[in-house]
Scaffold this motif. Structure first.
Motif, mmCIF file in Angstrom:
data_model
loop_
_atom_site.group_PDB
_atom_site.id
_atom_site.type_symbol
_atom_site.label_atom_id
_atom_site.label_comp_id
_atom_site.label_asym_id
_atom_site.label_seq_id
_atom_site.Cartn_x
_atom_site.Cartn_y
_atom_site.Cartn_z
ATOM 1 N N TYR A 1 -1.178 14.705 5.569
ATOM 2 C CA TYR A 1 -1.063 13.359 6.145
ATOM 3 C C TYR A 1 -0.324 13.365 7.479
ATOM 4 O O TYR A 1 -0.667 12.665 8.403
ATOM 5 C CB TYR A 1 -0.320 12.423 5.164
ATOM 6 C CG TYR A 1 0.055 11.093 5.766
ATOM 7 C CD1 TYR A 1 1.333 10.882 6.260
ATOM 8 C CD2 TYR A 1 -0.866 10.064 5.870
ATOM 9 C CE1 TYR A 1 1.684 9.662 6.826
ATOM 10 C CE2 TYR A 1 -0.521 8.846 6.430
ATOM 11 C CZ TYR A 1 0.754 8.646 6.900
ATOM 12 O OH TYR A 1 1.095 7.460 7.468
ATOM 13 N N THR B 1 4.754 13.505 1.664
ATOM 14 C CA THR B 1 3.529 14.296 1.792
ATOM 15 C C THR B 1 3.836 15.660 2.407
ATOM 16 O O THR B 1 3.235 16.660 2.027
ATOM 17 C CB THR B 1 2.444 13.562 2.612
ATOM 18 O OG1 THR B 1 2.929 13.280 3.914
ATOM 19 C CG2 THR B 1 1.991 12.295 1.910
ATOM 20 N N TYR C 1 6.854 7.902 3.129
ATOM 21 C CA TYR C 1 5.603 8.458 2.610
ATOM 22 C C TYR C 1 5.247 9.752 3.347
ATOM 23 O O TYR C 1 4.870 10.747 2.739
ATOM 24 C CB TYR C 1 4.471 7.434 2.725
ATOM 25 C CG TYR C 1 3.157 7.986 2.228
ATOM 26 C CD1 TYR C 1 2.969 8.272 0.871
ATOM 27 C CD2 TYR C 1 2.115 8.230 3.099
ATOM 28 C CE1 TYR C 1 1.778 8.793 0.410
ATOM 29 C CE2 TYR C 1 0.910 8.750 2.644
ATOM 30 C CZ TYR C 1 0.750 9.031 1.298
ATOM 31 O OH TYR C 1 -0.433 9.558 0.849
ATOM 32 N N GLU D 1 0.835 -1.207 0.000
ATOM 33 C CA GLU D 1 0.000 0.000 0.000
ATOM 34 C C GLU D 1 0.871 1.259 0.000
ATOM 35 O O GLU D 1 0.614 2.213 -0.741
ATOM 36 C CB GLU D 1 -0.940 -0.002 1.204
ATOM 37 C CG GLU D 1 -1.829 1.212 1.289
ATOM 38 C CD GLU D 1 -2.790 1.378 0.111
ATOM 39 O OE1 GLU D 1 -3.147 2.543 -0.177
ATOM 40 O OE2 GLU D 1 -3.179 0.372 -0.523
ATOM 41 N N PHE D 2 1.929 1.264 0.826
ATOM 42 C CA PHE D 2 2.830 2.415 0.824
ATOM 43 C C PHE D 2 3.554 2.545 -0.506
ATOM 44 O O PHE D 2 3.761 3.659 -0.999
ATOM 45 C CB PHE D 2 3.828 2.351 1.985
ATOM 46 C CG PHE D 2 3.243 2.840 3.283
ATOM 47 C CD1 PHE D 2 2.800 4.142 3.430
ATOM 48 C CD2 PHE D 2 3.135 1.984 4.367
ATOM 49 C CE1 PHE D 2 2.256 4.590 4.627
ATOM 50 C CE2 PHE D 2 2.595 2.419 5.565
ATOM 51 C CZ PHE D 2 2.150 3.725 5.695
ATOM 52 N N LYS E 1 2.400 1.756 -3.402
ATOM 53 C CA LYS E 1 1.416 2.324 -4.327
ATOM 54 C C LYS E 1 1.297 3.832 -4.109
ATOM 55 O O LYS E 1 1.329 4.610 -5.064
ATOM 56 C CB LYS E 1 0.069 1.630 -4.129
ATOM 57 C CG LYS E 1 -1.003 2.066 -5.101
ATOM 58 C CD LYS E 1 -2.266 1.235 -4.951
ATOM 59 C CE LYS E 1 -3.036 1.731 -3.761
ATOM 60 N NZ LYS E 1 -4.343 1.104 -3.585
ATOM 61 N N ARG E 2 1.194 4.240 -2.859
ATOM 62 C CA ARG E 2 1.074 5.672 -2.551
ATOM 63 C C ARG E 2 2.356 6.436 -2.905
ATOM 64 O O ARG E 2 2.299 7.562 -3.393
ATOM 65 C CB ARG E 2 0.756 5.867 -1.075
ATOM 66 C CG ARG E 2 -0.607 5.366 -0.682
ATOM 67 C CD ARG E 2 -0.840 5.549 0.782
ATOM 68 N NE ARG E 2 -2.105 4.967 1.189
ATOM 69 C CZ ARG E 2 -2.658 5.151 2.371
ATOM 70 N NH1 ARG E 2 -2.045 5.900 3.271
ATOM 71 N NH2 ARG E 2 -3.804 4.587 2.665
ATOM 72 N N GLU F 1 6.601 4.013 5.947
ATOM 73 C CA GLU F 1 5.649 5.002 6.434
ATOM 74 C C GLU F 1 6.314 6.363 6.568
ATOM 75 O O GLU F 1 5.746 7.382 6.168
ATOM 76 C CB GLU F 1 5.079 4.540 7.785
ATOM 77 C CG GLU F 1 3.911 5.374 8.280
ATOM 78 C CD GLU F 1 4.336 6.615 9.052
ATOM 79 O OE1 GLU F 1 3.559 7.582 9.078
ATOM 80 O OE2 GLU F 1 5.450 6.626 9.612
ATOM 81 N N LYS G 1 0.923 18.320 1.793
ATOM 82 C CA LYS G 1 -0.294 17.595 2.125
ATOM 83 C C LYS G 1 -0.391 17.426 3.637
ATOM 84 O O LYS G 1 0.595 17.553 4.342
ATOM 85 C CB LYS G 1 -0.331 16.260 1.401
ATOM 86 C CG LYS G 1 -0.362 16.468 -0.112
ATOM 87 C CD LYS G 1 -0.572 15.195 -0.849
ATOM 88 C CE LYS G 1 -0.638 15.525 -2.338
ATOM 89 N NZ LYS G 1 -0.794 14.341 -3.129
#
Length: 145
Positions: free
Chosen positions: A143, A136, A132, A22-23, A25-26, A129, A141
């Motif tokens: 997050y 951000t 990411y 998932e990370f 992908k982000r 994490e 952003k």
């Protein structure tokens, strides 16, 4: 930038694998990552010092806050480094043995993510994490709040 993340693991549990996917992908909007699990550490022989950076993740109190880590990554980007090799869970001896065949005696930077005793699987996930989170922050952003 491309991050090669080497972790001293033979396998990883499915929950952490899914979280890392998932990370990944982000993160694909900002950079690319490749996870290299394995009990032995080796780097490609064609590495040139000018565009590669090595980060050795050690135990101990956190080196950077999230904002400071984001600034650190921004500095790496501005320095012309395209490849960051992140080493998690290997001994310093294994690291220097793997670096020895590379040109010009490349020395790694060291940093710590947390002072807590966590498994290598969790430290690896925590690095994703934090990566990411840093991107951000750099993109403005929310997050990280």
């Amino acid at each position: 930038m491309h991050y090669h993340i080497y972790c001293n693991l033979k396998t990883m549990d499915i929950c952490r694998q899914n979280a890392i996917q998932e990370f990944e992908k982000r993160l694909s909007a900002y950079c690319s990552t490749t996870l290299h699990p394995g009990l032995s550490l080796s780097f490609p022989k064609d590495i040139k010092e000018t565009n590669h950076l090595f980060l050795y993740i050690r135990t101990g109190p956190s080196t950077y806050s999230s904002e400071e880590f984001a600034a650190f990554l921004k500095d790496i980007q501005h320095s012309g480094k395209s490849y960051v090799h992140v080493i998690i869970g290997y001994s310093e001896t294994a690291l220097y043995d793997a670096l020895a065949p590379l040109p010009n005696c490349i020395l790694p930077l060291t940093l710590s993510l947390t002072g807590s005793c966590l498994s290598l699987e969790t430290i690896t996930l925590l690095f994703y994490e934090q990566l990411y989170r840093a991107y951000t922050i750099l993109q403005g952003k929310t997050y990280h709040k």
